[in-house]
Design a protein around this motif. Structure first.
Motif, PDB file in Angstrom:
ATOM      1  N   GLY A  68      48.644 -35.616 -22.713  1.00  0.00           N
ATOM      2  CA  GLY A  68      48.042 -34.490 -22.005  1.00  0.00           C
ATOM      3  C   GLY A  68      49.042 -33.529 -21.390  1.00  0.00           C
ATOM      4  N   SER A  69      50.342 -33.736 -21.589  1.00  0.00           N
ATOM      5  CA  SER A  69      51.359 -32.856 -21.014  1.00  0.00           C
ATOM      6  C   SER A  69      51.390 -31.527 -21.757  1.00  0.00           C
ATOM      7  CB  SER A  69      52.733 -33.529 -21.085  1.00  0.00           C
ATOM      8  OG  SER A  69      53.064 -33.832 -22.425  1.00  0.00           O
ATOM      9  N   LEU A  70      51.811 -30.470 -21.050  1.00  0.00           N
ATOM     10  CA  LEU A  70      51.860 -29.137 -21.631  1.00  0.00           C
ATOM     11  C   LEU A  70      53.107 -28.985 -22.506  1.00  0.00           C
ATOM     12  CD1 LEU A  70      50.756 -26.961 -18.575  1.00  0.00           C
ATOM     13  CD2 LEU A  70      49.373 -27.691 -20.524  1.00  0.00           C
ATOM     14  N   VAL A  71      52.910 -28.384 -23.678  1.00  0.00           N
ATOM     15  CA  VAL A  71      54.002 -28.170 -24.631  1.00  0.00           C
ATOM     16  C   VAL A  71      53.846 -26.777 -25.223  1.00  0.00           C
ATOM     17  CG1 VAL A  71      55.128 -28.952 -26.743  1.00  0.00           C
ATOM     18  CG2 VAL A  71      54.117 -30.623 -25.190  1.00  0.00           C
ATOM     19  N   ALA A  72      54.960 -26.031 -25.285  1.00  0.00           N
ATOM     20  CA  ALA A  72      54.961 -24.709 -25.914  1.00  0.00           C
ATOM     21  C   ALA A  72      55.146 -24.876 -27.417  1.00  0.00           C
ATOM     22  CB  ALA A  72      56.079 -23.846 -25.334  1.00  0.00           C
ATOM     23  N   SER A 107      68.459 -24.100 -15.791  1.00  0.00           N
ATOM     24  CA  SER A 107      68.640 -22.779 -15.182  1.00  0.00           C
ATOM     25  C   SER A 107      69.816 -22.041 -15.803  1.00  0.00           C
ATOM     26  CB  SER A 107      68.835 -22.927 -13.665  1.00  0.00           C
ATOM     27  OG  SER A 107      69.990 -23.693 -13.376  1.00  0.00           O
ATOM     28  N   SER A 108      70.877 -22.762 -16.157  1.00  0.00           N
ATOM     29  CA  SER A 108      72.014 -22.119 -16.824  1.00  0.00           C
ATOM     30  C   SER A 108      71.621 -21.613 -18.209  1.00  0.00           C
ATOM     31  CB  SER A 108      73.179 -23.102 -16.938  1.00  0.00           C
ATOM     32  OG  SER A 108      73.633 -23.502 -15.657  1.00  0.00           O
ATOM     33  N   ALA A 109      70.850 -22.430 -18.942  1.00  0.00           N
ATOM     34  CA  ALA A 109      70.383 -21.990 -20.267  1.00  0.00           C
ATOM     35  C   ALA A 109      69.468 -20.777 -20.147  1.00  0.00           C
ATOM     36  CB  ALA A 109      69.654 -23.143 -20.961  1.00  0.00           C
ATOM     37  N   PHE A 110      68.621 -20.762 -19.130  1.00  0.00           N
ATOM     38  CA  PHE A 110      67.730 -19.624 -18.913  1.00  0.00           C
ATOM     39  C   PHE A 110      68.521 -18.367 -18.576  1.00  0.00           C
ATOM     40  CE2 PHE A 110      65.265 -17.144 -15.760  1.00  0.00           C
ATOM     41  CZ  PHE A 110      64.246 -16.702 -16.587  1.00  0.00           C
ATOM     42  N   GLN A 111      69.537 -18.499 -17.723  1.00  0.00           N
ATOM     43  CA  GLN A 111      70.333 -17.327 -17.343  1.00  0.00           C
ATOM     44  C   GLN A 111      71.144 -16.788 -18.516  1.00  0.00           C
ATOM     45  OE1 GLN A 111      71.764 -16.781 -13.165  1.00  0.00           O
ATOM     46  NE2 GLN A 111      71.995 -18.988 -13.287  1.00  0.00           N
ATOM     47  N   GLN A 112      71.688 -17.669 -19.332  1.00  0.00           N
ATOM     48  CA  GLN A 112      72.433 -17.197 -20.501  1.00  0.00           C
ATOM     49  C   GLN A 112      71.528 -16.446 -21.475  1.00  0.00           C
ATOM     50  OE1 GLN A 112      74.269 -20.670 -22.168  1.00  0.00           O
ATOM     51  NE2 GLN A 112      75.587 -21.024 -20.376  1.00  0.00           N
ATOM     52  N   LEU A 113      70.269 -16.825 -21.514  1.00  0.00           N
ATOM     53  CA  LEU A 113      69.334 -16.190 -22.426  1.00  0.00           C
ATOM     54  C   LEU A 113      68.907 -14.810 -21.951  1.00  0.00           C
ATOM     55  CD1 LEU A 113      67.554 -16.557 -25.000  1.00  0.00           C
ATOM     56  CD2 LEU A 113      65.801 -17.518 -23.490  1.00  0.00           C
ATOM     57  N   ILE A 114      68.771 -14.631 -20.635  1.00  0.00           N
ATOM     58  CA  ILE A 114      68.164 -13.393 -20.136  1.00  0.00           C
ATOM     59  C   ILE A 114      69.127 -12.511 -19.336  1.00  0.00           C
ATOM     60  CG2 ILE A 114      65.814 -14.302 -20.105  1.00  0.00           C
ATOM     61  CD1 ILE A 114      67.688 -14.054 -16.845  1.00  0.00           C
ATOM     62  N   GLU A 115      70.420 -12.827 -19.304  1.00  0.00           N
ATOM     63  CA  GLU A 115      71.299 -12.027 -18.467  1.00  0.00           C
ATOM     64  C   GLU A 115      71.421 -10.587 -18.964  1.00  0.00           C
ATOM     65  OE1 GLU A 115      75.200 -13.571 -18.244  1.00  0.00           O
ATOM     66  OE2 GLU A 115      75.485 -13.767 -20.413  1.00  0.00           O
ATOM     67  N   LEU A 116      71.495 -10.381 -20.286  1.00  0.00           N
ATOM     68  CA  LEU A 116      71.529  -9.013 -20.807  1.00  0.00           C
ATOM     69  C   LEU A 116      70.181  -8.305 -20.621  1.00  0.00           C
ATOM     70  CD1 LEU A 116      72.885  -6.693 -22.272  1.00  0.00           C
ATOM     71  CD2 LEU A 116      72.316  -7.793 -24.448  1.00  0.00           C
ATOM     72  N   PRO A 117      69.032  -8.914 -21.008  1.00  0.00           N
ATOM     73  CA  PRO A 117      67.748  -8.249 -20.714  1.00  0.00           C
ATOM     74  C   PRO A 117      67.533  -7.986 -19.239  1.00  0.00           C
ATOM     75  CG  PRO A 117      67.420  -9.998 -22.322  1.00  0.00           C
ATOM     76  CD  PRO A 117      68.832 -10.117 -21.837  1.00  0.00           C
ATOM     77  N   LEU A 118      68.000  -8.872 -18.366  1.00  0.00           N
ATOM     78  CA  LEU A 118      67.842  -8.657 -16.930  1.00  0.00           C
ATOM     79  C   LEU A 118      68.624  -7.436 -16.466  1.00  0.00           C
ATOM     80  CD1 LEU A 118      66.850  -9.549 -14.141  1.00  0.00           C
ATOM     81  CD2 LEU A 118      68.805 -11.113 -14.030  1.00  0.00           C
ATOM     82  N   SER A 133      61.746 -27.172 -21.734  1.00  0.00           N
ATOM     83  CA  SER A 133      62.600 -27.848 -20.748  1.00  0.00           C
ATOM     84  C   SER A 133      62.045 -27.674 -19.344  1.00  0.00           C
ATOM     85  CB  SER A 133      64.024 -27.304 -20.836  1.00  0.00           C
ATOM     86  OG  SER A 133      64.609 -27.556 -22.089  1.00  0.00           O
ATOM     87  N   PHE A 134      61.572 -26.469 -19.032  1.00  0.00           N
ATOM     88  CA  PHE A 134      60.943 -26.256 -17.729  1.00  0.00           C
ATOM     89  C   PHE A 134      59.695 -27.130 -17.581  1.00  0.00           C
ATOM     90  CE2 PHE A 134      63.250 -22.138 -17.131  1.00  0.00           C
ATOM     91  CZ  PHE A 134      63.660 -22.362 -15.823  1.00  0.00           C
ATOM     92  N   LEU A 135      58.881 -27.190 -18.613  1.00  0.00           N
ATOM     93  CA  LEU A 135      57.654 -27.991 -18.544  1.00  0.00           C
ATOM     94  C   LEU A 135      57.978 -29.480 -18.368  1.00  0.00           C
ATOM     95  CD1 LEU A 135      55.539 -26.239 -21.336  1.00  0.00           C
ATOM     96  CD2 LEU A 135      55.302 -25.987 -18.864  1.00  0.00           C
ATOM     97  N   ARG A 136      58.986 -29.968 -19.075  1.00  0.00           N
ATOM     98  CA  ARG A 136      59.383 -31.371 -18.918  1.00  0.00           C
ATOM     99  C   ARG A 136      59.921 -31.638 -17.520  1.00  0.00           C
ATOM    100  NH1 ARG A 136      61.422 -30.726 -24.224  1.00  0.00           N
ATOM    101  NH2 ARG A 136      63.486 -30.301 -23.372  1.00  0.00           N
TER     102      ARG A 136
END
Length: 394
Positions: free
Chosen positions: A42-46, A256-267, A118-121
């Motif tokens: 029943g856990s959420l998965v993307a 959080s590091s993986a998230f920041q590396q992904l969105i630092e240019l779009p941010l 990863s966030f959901l887990r």
């Protein structure tokens, strides 16, 4: 008892708002994946949706092309030099944001899914800690920020609808619809960053709360009367909780590091995009003699987007710094060397990592950024106001 009910109510409402926001972003084609419950636990998965992803990419290419073609035609009809420059900057910024979203979906789609899962887990792992069974998404602070964000989303979607009825021209209305789609999708980058950093702050806050109360209480419970030593079984249970908290802190840092590396240019791009849009809207307010209420509301909405993003980042950074004040040095002491080593590793880890947001190494996003943002805007508008008064345009 009543406090726990308020906490549960706040987290439930926050989760409901997030579900509606996710549906809204999916409808606009920004989110192409689906979040469903796992049939096993029943856990959420993307999960990726390839056909919808292809549809989003194709529609974005077509709408961005039509928007750029029509936008150039409208800019050529303008007579104000300042307005022409700002319109060109806004047009190019919108197209760049649209291109960035296309690249993220096409090239980094699997990486985005890994970060989301990863966030959901992580949320499931934190919820599995003893005493955290009611945890869903943050508390009253996160709920307050999400409510303000929902107001921004509602106004963002509805602010240009009256313009559709100002002219009964098919080409003009099609351009306005494309403008709404491209502009709102650009702002979706800011909203996604807001949710990501809010999630990091909620995770840190919940684990800090667990360490401060549950873990510290168990460690102090190891103290036996008359100075007797705790049993091996009790030490093993306490050591398991120490290791699990340490592993969760490391996982939060990694995600959080993986998230920041992904969105630092779009941010970085969306902050520049918001600043340019706010400058253009403020210029329209000045041209209309400060009497246009809708423009005032749009300027406030743009400013609130920056404030909410900054508050989400500030909350995540503050929660990461709280770790250093979760002192456990006065907890249970034993003669076992392995227990001392395990506790020392945990205490050193608490002082190791501090969450900071520094896109592309250019600047740090903090509360001072709002002051710099406003200072630059006021300076520019003062120059424009003086120029307009001297040339009798304002």
């Amino acid at each position: 008892m009543f406090g726990s009910r308020r906490q549960l109510s706040a987290t439930s409402v926050s989760a409901c708002l997030l579900r509606h926001a996710c549906s809204y972003a999916t409808f606009l084609g920004f989110i192409w994946f689906d979040i469903k419950g796992n049939h096993n636990d029943g856990s959420l998965v993307a999960q990726n949706r390839y056909w919808y992803k292809c549809f989003c990419q194709l529609s974005r290419i077509l709408l961005a092309s039509y928007y750029g073609y029509m936008g150039i035609g409208f800019i050529n009809e303008l007579g104000n030099s300042h307005l022409i420059i700002q319109s060109w900057i806004r047009l190019v910024s919108c197209l760049i944001c649209s291109f960035v979203i296309f690249v993220i979906q096409f090239w980094y789609g699997k990486r985005v899914l890994r970060v989301v899962n990863s966030f959901l887990r992580l949320f499931r792992r934190v919820k599995a800690l003893p005493g955290c069974s009611v945890m869903q998404f943050g508390g009253r602070r996160e709920l307050g920020l999400l409510i303000f964000k929902m107001f921004c989303l509602i106004y963002e979607f509805n602010c240009e609808i009256p313009v559709l009825f100002s002219k009964f021209d098919i080409a003009y209305n099609a351009y306005i619809l494309c403008d709404m789609y491209i502009t709102i999708n650009g702002f979706m980058i800011c909203h996604a960053c807001f949710v990501g950093y809010l999630s990091v702050g909620a995770l840190y806050a919940q684990v800090n709360r667990y360490v401060r109360h549950e873990l510290r209480r168990q460690l102090r419970g190891l103290e036996q009367p008359n100075g007797a030593q705790a049993s091996r079984r009790e030490l093993k249970a306490a050591g398991y909780r120490l290791n699990e908290c340490l592993a969760i802190y490391d996982e939060i840092q990694r995600v959080s590091s993986a998230f920041q590396q992904l969105i630092e240019l779009p941010l970085s791009l969306i902050l520049l995009f918001i600043f340019l849009n706010m400058t253009m809207v403020s210029y329209f307010v000045m041209l209309n003699g400060f009497r246009d209420l809708s423009m005032w509301l749009l300027a406030i909405k743009l400013f609130m987007d920056v404030v909410l993003l900054t508050l989400a980042i500030h909350g995540a950074g503050s929660s990461s710094r709280v770790i250093r004040r979760l002192s456990l040095e006065n907890c249970y002491v034993t003669e076992r060397n392995d227990w001392h080593m395990r506790l020392e590793i945990f205490l050193n880890r608490l002082n190791f990592y501090e969450f900071r947001v520094n896109p592309l190494g250019l600047f740090e996003i903090s509360n001072e950024l709002i002051l710099v943002f406003l200072s630059g805007l006021v300076t520019y508008l003062t120059y424009i106001l003086q120029y307009g008064i001297q040339s009798n345009q304002i």
